[in-house]
Structures are given as structure tokens and as C-alpha cells.
Design a protein around this motif. Structure first.
Motif, PDB file in Angstrom:
ATOM      1  N   CYS A   1      -4.678   8.534  -4.373  1.00  0.00           N
ATOM      2  CA  CYS A   1      -4.407   8.759  -5.787  1.00  0.00           C
ATOM      3  C   CYS A   1      -4.810   7.494  -6.567  1.00  0.00           C
ATOM      4  O   CYS A   1      -5.176   6.489  -5.956  1.00  0.00           O
ATOM      5  CB  CYS A   1      -2.925   9.059  -5.997  1.00  0.00           C
TER       6      CYS A   1
ATOM      7  N   ALA B   1      -1.181   4.944   1.448  1.00  0.00           N
ATOM      8  CA  ALA B   1      -0.808   6.295   1.019  1.00  0.00           C
ATOM      9  C   ALA B   1       0.528   6.208   0.307  1.00  0.00           C
ATOM     10  O   ALA B   1       1.246   5.215   0.442  1.00  0.00           O
ATOM     11  CB  ALA B   1      -0.674   7.219   2.232  1.00  0.00           C
ATOM     12  N   CYS B   2       0.834   7.232  -0.487  1.00  0.00           N
ATOM     13  CA  CYS B   2       2.130   7.257  -1.168  1.00  0.00           C
ATOM     14  C   CYS B   2       2.622   8.703  -1.189  1.00  0.00           C
ATOM     15  O   CYS B   2       1.908   9.607  -0.754  1.00  0.00           O
ATOM     16  CB  CYS B   2       1.989   6.672  -2.569  1.00  0.00           C
TER      17      CYS B   2
ATOM     18  N   CYS C   1      -0.059  11.164  -2.678  1.00  0.00           N
ATOM     19  CA  CYS C   1      -1.358  11.467  -2.062  1.00  0.00           C
ATOM     20  C   CYS C   1      -1.336  11.492  -0.538  1.00  0.00           C
ATOM     21  O   CYS C   1      -2.263  11.976   0.090  1.00  0.00           O
ATOM     22  CB  CYS C   1      -2.396  10.460  -2.534  1.00  0.00           C
TER      23      CYS C   1
ATOM     24  N   CYS D   1      -2.742   4.340  -5.548  1.00  0.00           N
ATOM     25  CA  CYS D   1      -3.110   3.784  -4.241  1.00  0.00           C
ATOM     26  C   CYS D   1      -4.492   3.139  -4.303  1.00  0.00           C
ATOM     27  O   CYS D   1      -4.716   2.068  -3.741  1.00  0.00           O
ATOM     28  CB  CYS D   1      -3.071   4.866  -3.164  1.00  0.00           C
TER      29      CYS D   1
HETATM   30 ZN    ZN Z   1      -1.071   7.481  -3.494  1.00  0.00          ZN
END
Ligand code: ZN
Ligand code: ZN
Ligand code: FE
Length: 762
Positions: free
Chosen positions: A162, A183-184, A187, A165
């Protein structure tokens, strides 16, 4: 000031450890222009333009300030002609170039402190995100499909970053600059809970929900970095009874994951060194002595004085404990009998739905499976029972370079594969018992993957001397397919060669003890004193334990009363004793009669010099263990009993013609039953074997004028034997060596084989 242009190539563990961002920072700091990029051979390439002085400073920083997880093997600097063409320093797209060899990707790394802090910080966008990672932590080996280590070559490719990120990924000052696993919650991979049939369980918070289910006594399969774990509570018996029933594991100990170091100390003794190991970024399972007030279920590690404990190593693991009070959860590898650990979701559903109540899945694929590592301490010395996650595929670095690039395929049980290239030995993750097509394929795949990763040009393949091992056939096939030289290596020689290579020793008197290895004469060996020289394909067998009959062949390994009867029968009438124990034979009285008949025809029995079988026999005589339901069980339980004992019998080793008598020792134990405690008798048996083997080894060392004695083989995992031997050998003025970097058991065989062949002039 003279300006120069140089190309620098770095080999080592330099991808996946924040190396390019580091290079970027030191280049900018030193005012240099150019680029850095990953190469397809796992190395890194740097181009620098600037003053000679600045390049020199850069090279100093490179060595002194490298990221904590990076390993530099070689820095190759070459001057370039031509005019300067760069106006800044940049990180370029990776190249596919693969001319260099010997670099490798790092092992999986436990969650770092900074990520853990962010996981707990409500202000952070990755607050409570189970898959929080950075350049300093997270999965590596298990997600990489091919090199160079870029996101599109990993199983993270399915998760486009995303904007948030990406902004961190592209910010040179950020900890996640070029972190491929970034990553989060928006996403990245998602986690979800299902029933045992795979039906989604609606939950806002699947990880903590799973934690609660575990705490309530449900069995949950949990997908991790390198495969699935089967987890449950540790403080109740019922779930463990069920787990043992469905997993067909009567006695084999389960590893547990404790919520914290503090919690671990509530049920186990933890030394400073053990605490260091537990909290290291490798996060192995550490075998710890149960404490006086051990209060977890006895069904976790039945009959053993120790228990295998690891600490959480992913965000998900930490979160499992959030809403419960449990000190620990069982966390055992999900592998069906004789199969590798399960890594794919559909396979997990197919194979585990009869075992578990729930699944905790995430939707990131696992490229390569990897079991947890297992270590224990002998005093200050670390002993690997299994070298896998956190360690593999980082190489063992040797002092000298091998003559031939060699692949070792190991033996049969607890196996690994090994690629020896130059002065580095890359040992695979734990493969397991290679007895069927699945584990064979796993070994082949893992080994070929290592060859590719390290860009090795293999010349020879080596395996055990056993004609019928699956690995022997695999070696034959690989040799035929690739035109590699095939060389077979004797089992106990490989154990000692591994020890020699690890310590850079040229000659040694090796004590090689285990359960079974195919001898040069085709007999079953396992209690050997060998003289080994580096560079030699052969060795000298100088002495061994007394040959003893295995009554009923393999059945004697499974039911140690048979081995004991075979030994005792030479001296006493064992009929009454066996009849008293008839319940301990699967077919009762009938079987005892068969055994008695077999004893009369002892000359037909298979003979063995195995040290493991003698320990098994002692365990049976002392009523400690009648059936071996997992490898090493009787001997391990005997050690657990002996821990509280002393050398009450003080037996003197009986040695004649280079053979250590074991019959008289077992007889003494047999006849002193009831007179002394089991603990003292168990310890006395250990003391006899350790004294006898050490005495023989010292005698041979003097004869051969060798200054070093070493101890290897699966029996070298035994702490009591090792400590007694060490004392005797060192008191005699000789040096005593044990394994520190590779397992003494058969997990170290592939390495031993590879160094024998790789350093020889075949
Ligand atoms: Zn992310
Ligand atoms: Zn981190
Ligand atoms: Fe062995």
C-alpha cells in the motif's frame, strides 16, 4: 585529491539483512556516487565514484558497521576505467548475474525488539498486526523461491504494498527501506480462524480467539513461518491425552512455547546461557531441566527430567498469549508419522482435520518448510539436537577450502543434506527420517535448492555405506544424472569427520557412539573407537564395545527387554525374569517362549556393538522403559533417572583385545536391583561406559601419539556420559572435543560425509 571508480562485489549473507540500505547510507555519508544492487548469486554489487580517501573510509565502514545479521565472506574490489557517470548514489534494480558463488540467504529471524514495540503501540499503523517485520527480522529462507532476494521472487509477491508501506520501503532513513517482507493490516497477509473442516469462524480477532481456544483445551493447528504447529494447553491432561491418541505418539515429548522468559522460570531451571539461547534471534527450542515445582502436565515430556521450551518468535505467537493466563502452550511440528512438516493449507486440512479442532491460517504461502531447532547445554557447551530454523542455511565456515565441491546426503534418520563449497558447508534444514517418497523428495528438493542458492558446481555426491538406505539410492541417481563422482562413507567415520572439520583438527581418536550404523564389515556398529585423519577416505577401527546379540533383530531395538535378555542369558537363567515381565511383550507369555527359544539359537542372532542398545538394555533391566516408541527413548529416560544418582557400583572397565566388555556391567546392574536405588544404578551404568570408552581412547591416543580425543554420534547428546568422559580425558592431559556447530547425531552426518570427500584426493 585523486578520484577513482571501483566495482566492489561482496559475498556472504548480504541479501535480506538490510545490506543495500546500509551500503546506501555509508556511501552517502562518505560522499560517494554510484549504485548498489543485489545479484542473482546472493551477493551484492557496488559501484563507487569518488576520492580514494573516501572509498577507503567506505570500505572501513563496510567491515566495521555492517548490519547485525549480515555475514561478509569476501570483498572483491576491482578498479574501473572510464569517466565518472553518476551524480548521486542509488539502489538499482537487482541483476540476474550469477558468476560468484558461496553467498546464501539468511535463515528466518525472530521478531526484533522494535517491531515488537510497534506491535504493542496503538498509534502505530501496524498495531496488533500479526505479520509485522522489518529489514532486521521476519521470515527469509522459508519465503524465497529464487534469487535475487526481491519481493517478486518471494511468496510476498501476492501482496502489493500500500502507499504507506511503499513510502517506508523507499525511504532510505526508514528501518523498512527495501525490506522485502514489509506489510501492514491493509496490504499484507491476513489471518483467519476456521473449524477443523475449514469453515470460516467469524472473529474480529482470530489470533487471540485461537489463544483462548488453546487455553480452554482445544487443539489448534497454527500456520507459522516454516510450517504448521499443532498447539494446545499445557496445564491440563485431557487435550494431551487426545493429542497423543490422534497423533499416535505414546511418549515422545512435545515442545512447548512459553509466553515469556519469566513464565519459563516458573516451571523450569534456566541458566544465564540458556536464557541467552532462548531469547536469541534464532529462538531455538532449548531443553531445560524441569524445576522442583514443575506444574505443567506430565504428559508433555513423560519420564524425562527435561522439557523443550521456546519463546514466541513472531507477532502472531506473542498475540496468542494476550487474552489468557497460560504459562505456555504445546507447540509441536505438525507432521504425520514419517512425513515432513506440513506447509500448505490444503495439505493441512486434508491431514490434520482428524487431529485438531480448529485451524489458524494465514494466506501467505510457505516456499520452503523449516522445523524448529532444538538445542541443549552440556555445562557451557551448546549441543544441537536439531539444527534448522534460525540456523539453516547459514554455513559452517571452515578454516581451509575443500578440494572438491561435494554434496552429502546423510543417512536415514533425522537427516539433513549438505553442500560443501570452498570453506563453507551449507547444511539444510531438518529433513526428518528419509524412509519414504515424501521425505526423500524433501531432501532432494532442499539439497538442490541449496546448490542453486550457493551457485555451486558440484563434483561429487556422498552418502552412507548402507546399501539399502533411500539416501544411498538417491545419491546413485544424482550421480548418474549429473555425472558426479559417487563416494560412500562409513557412518561412524562421518560422525568423527564432522567433529574434526568443525574444530579444524588433522587427526583424532574418535569415540563414535549411537544406536546403529552400517559397519565396514557389514555388521551393526555403534560403539566405536576410530583413528581418523583429515583428507583420507578411510579410517582405522581401533576398538569397540563387545558384540551383543539382537534377539529377534529389529524387534530387539523396539523392545529392549530382548536385548537385555540376550546379554544376560550368557551368565544367568533369565526365564523367570522374562516371565515376570511377560505383560511387557506385545504377545505376552507366548512371545516370552519364542524369545527363550531364540536365546538358545543365539548364534543366528544379528550382532551389534551399539552403545545405544546397551543403554536400552540397562533401561529395561531397571524397569525404566520397555518399549521404544521414539528414537532414543530408553536411553533418554535412563539419563533422566541417572541425573539424581551417583556411581555407587564403581565398576572397573573390563577391556580385553580392544573390546570393552558390556556383559559384566549389565549383570552387575541386574544383580544389584533392589539393593541400590535406580538412580544410582543408572548412573553407575553410565559411569562404566564413559570410563571404559575414555580409557580405551586414551590408550589408543598414546599408541598413535595423537593429542586429541573426540566424542560424536547420537549418544554424545547424553550429558552424563559426555561430562564423565571429558573429565577423564582432560585429566590424562589430552584435549577432549565435542560438537558445537553441528548435531552429534545423524543430523550431522551429511556434513561429515561432505568434508571427508571434499577434502580427499579422490
Ligand atoms: Zn501496507
Ligand atoms: Zn523487525
Ligand atoms: Fe549415527
Amino acid at each position: 585529491m585523486k578520484t577513482v571508480r571501483v566495482k566492489i562485489r561482496v559475498t556472504g549473507i548480504v541479501q535480506g539483512v538490510g545490506f543495500r540500505p546500509f551500503i546506501y547510507r555509508i556511501a552517502v555519508k562518505n560522499g560517494l556516487n554510484g549504485y548498489v544492487r543485489n545479484r542473482g548469486d546472493a551477493g551484492v554489487e557496488i559501484l563507487l565514484e569518488g576520492s580514494e580517501e573516501r572509498v577507503k573510509n567506505f570500505l572501513r565502514d563496510l567491515k566495521e558497521k555492517k548490519p547485525p545479521l549480515a555475514r561478509i565472506y569476501e570483498v572483491i574490489t576491482s578498479p574501473l576505467k572510464g569517466k565518472n557517470e553518476f551524480e548521486s548514489f542509488t539502489i538499482l534494480k537487482s541483476s540476474e548475474e550469477t558468476e560468484l558463488s558461496g553467498s546464501v540467504i539468511p535463515p528466518d529471524i525472530a521478531i526484533c525488539d522494535e517491531c515488537l514495540k510497534e506491535l504493542r503501540d496503538p498509534e502505530n499503523p501496524r498495531y496488533e498486526y500479526f505479520f509485522i517485520t522489518c529489514t532486521n527480522c521476519g521470515p527469509r529462507y522459508t519465503i524465497i523461491e529464487k534469487l535475487p532476494y526481491d519481493r517478486e521472487n518471494t511468496t510476498m509477491r501476492e501482496f502489493p504494498m500500500c502507499n504507506f508501506c511503499r513510502s517506508e520501503y523507499t525511504d532510505p532513513l526508514n528501518r523498512r527501506f527495501h525490506a522485502q517482507t514489509v506489510a501492514c493490516p491493509k496490504c499484507g497477509p491476513k489471518v483467519y480462524l476456521t473449524t477443523k473442516k475449514g469453515e470460516l469462524v467469524n472473529s474480529e480477532d482470530p489470533v487471540r480467539e485461537a489463544g483462548k481456544l488453546l487455553s480452554e483445551g482445544f487443539i489448534v493447528a497454527i500456520k507459522g513461518y516454516g510450517g504448521f504447529h499443532v498447539a494446545t494447553a499445557t496445564t491440563m491432561d485431557e487435550p494431551l491425552i487426545k493429542l497423543r491418541r490422534v497423533k499416535h505418539r505414546k511418549q515422545k515429548p512435545f515442545a512447548i512455547m512459553a509466553r515469556s522468559l519469566e513464565a519459563t522460570k516458573s516451571f523450569a531451571e534456566v541458566s544465564l546461557r540458556e536464557a541467552e539461547l532462548l531469547t536469541s534471534y534464532m529462538r531455538p527450542i532449548v531443553l531445560l531441566n524441569k524445576s522442583e515445582d514443575y506444574y505443567l502436565s506430565d504428559l508433555i515430556a513423560p519420564g524425562l527430567h527435561n522439557v523443550g521450551v521456546m519463546l514466541p518468535y513472531t507477532g502472531l505467537h506473542y498475540m496468542l498469549f494476550d487474552r489468557v493466563e497460560d504459562p505456555a502452550f504445546v507447540m509441536t511440528s505438525a507432521n504425520p508419522p514419517n512425513q515432513p512438516i506440513i506447509k500448505d493449507d490444503d495439505e493441512a486440512l486434508r491431514r490434520l482435520s482428524g487431529t485438531v479442532d480448529y485451524f489458524l491460517f494465514h494466506n501467505r504461502k510457505i516456499a520452503h518448510r523449516c522445523d524448529d531447532s532444538v538445542v541443549r547445554l552440556h555445562g557451557i557447551h551448546q549441543v544441537f539436537l536439531r539444527r534448522s530454523r534460525g540456523y539453516a542455511p547459514a554455513p559452517i565456515v571452515l578454516r581451509e577450502k575443500a578440494k572438491h565441491c561435494t554434496v552429502g546426503l546423510g543417512g536415514e534418520l533425522n537427516n539433513t543434506g549438505c553442500v560443501l563449497l570452498g570453506n563453507k558447508a551449507f547444511i539444510s534444514q531438518h529433513i526428518g527420517d528419509v524412509e519414504n517418497v515424501e521425505t526423500r523428495d524433501f531432501l532432494e528438493k532442499a539439497t538442490k535448492h541449496l546448490i542453486r542458492l550457493t551457485n555451486s558446481k558440484v563434483e561429487a555426491v556422498t552418502c552412507d555405506l548402507h546399501p539399502k538406505f533411500t539416501t544411498t539410492r538417491l545419491a546413485q541417481n544424482l550421480a548418474d544424472e549429473n555425472g558426479w563422482q559417487l563416494i560412500q562413507v562409513q557412518h561412524h567415520h562421518a560422525h568423527i569427520a564432522a567433529l574434526m572439520a568443525e574444530h579444524d583438527v588433522k587427526e583424532i581418536i574418535g569415540i563414535s557412539c549411537d544406536g546403529y550404523g552400517y559397519g565396514s564389515d557389514g555388521e551393526a556398529w555403534g560403539g566405536e573407537i576410530l583413528f581418523c585423519t583429515r583428507g583420507e577416505l578411510g579410517f582405522e577401527r581401533l576398538a569397540h564395545l563387545q558384540r551383543q546379540p539382537l534377539i529377534g533383530g529389529d524387534l530387539a531395538t523396539r523392545y529392549p527387554l530382548r536385548t537385555a535378555a540376550g546379554i544376560l542369558h550368557k551368565k544367568v537363567d533369565v526365564e523367570d525374569w522374562l516371565m515376570q515381565h511377560r505383560e511387557r511383550f506385545p504377545h505376552g507369555e507366548k512371545e516370552v517362549e519364542v524369545v527363550l527359544h531364540q536365546l538358545e539359537r543365539e548364534d543366528n542372532a544379528i550382532m551389534t556393538t551399539s552403545c545405544g542398545r546397551v543403554l536400552d538394555a540397562v533401561a529395561a533391566v531397571l524397569d525404566v522403559c520397555y518399549e521404544r516408541t521414539y528414537e532414543g527413548e530408553p536411553a533418554m529416560k535412563l539419563e533422566s533417572i541417572a541425573v539424581k544418582g551417583e556411581d555407587i557400583l564403581k565398576l572397573k572397565p573390563i577391556i580385553a583385545n580392544d573390546v570393552l566388555n558390556t556383559t559384566e556391567m549389565l549383570l552387575e546392574i541386574f544383580e544389584n536391583r533392589g539393593k541400590y536405588s535406580k538412580a544410582d544404578l543408572a548412573y553407575s551404568a553410565h559411569a562404566y561406559l564413559a570410563k571404559g570408552l575414555a580409557t580405551l581412547a586414551i590408550e589408543k591416543a598414546l599408541e598413535k601419539n595423537v593429542k586429541i580425543v573426540g566424542f560424536s554420534g547420537g549418544v554424545a547428546c547424553n550429558r552424563i556420559l559426555t561430562l564423565i568422559m571429558r573429565k577423564i580425558v582432560e585429566d590424562s592431559g589430552l584435549k577432549f572435543l565435542v560438537h558445537e556447530a553441528v548435531p552429534p547425531g545423524d543430523g550431522g552426518l551429511s556434513f561429515g560425509q561432505a568434508v571427508i570427500v571434499g577434502f580427499s584426493n579422490f
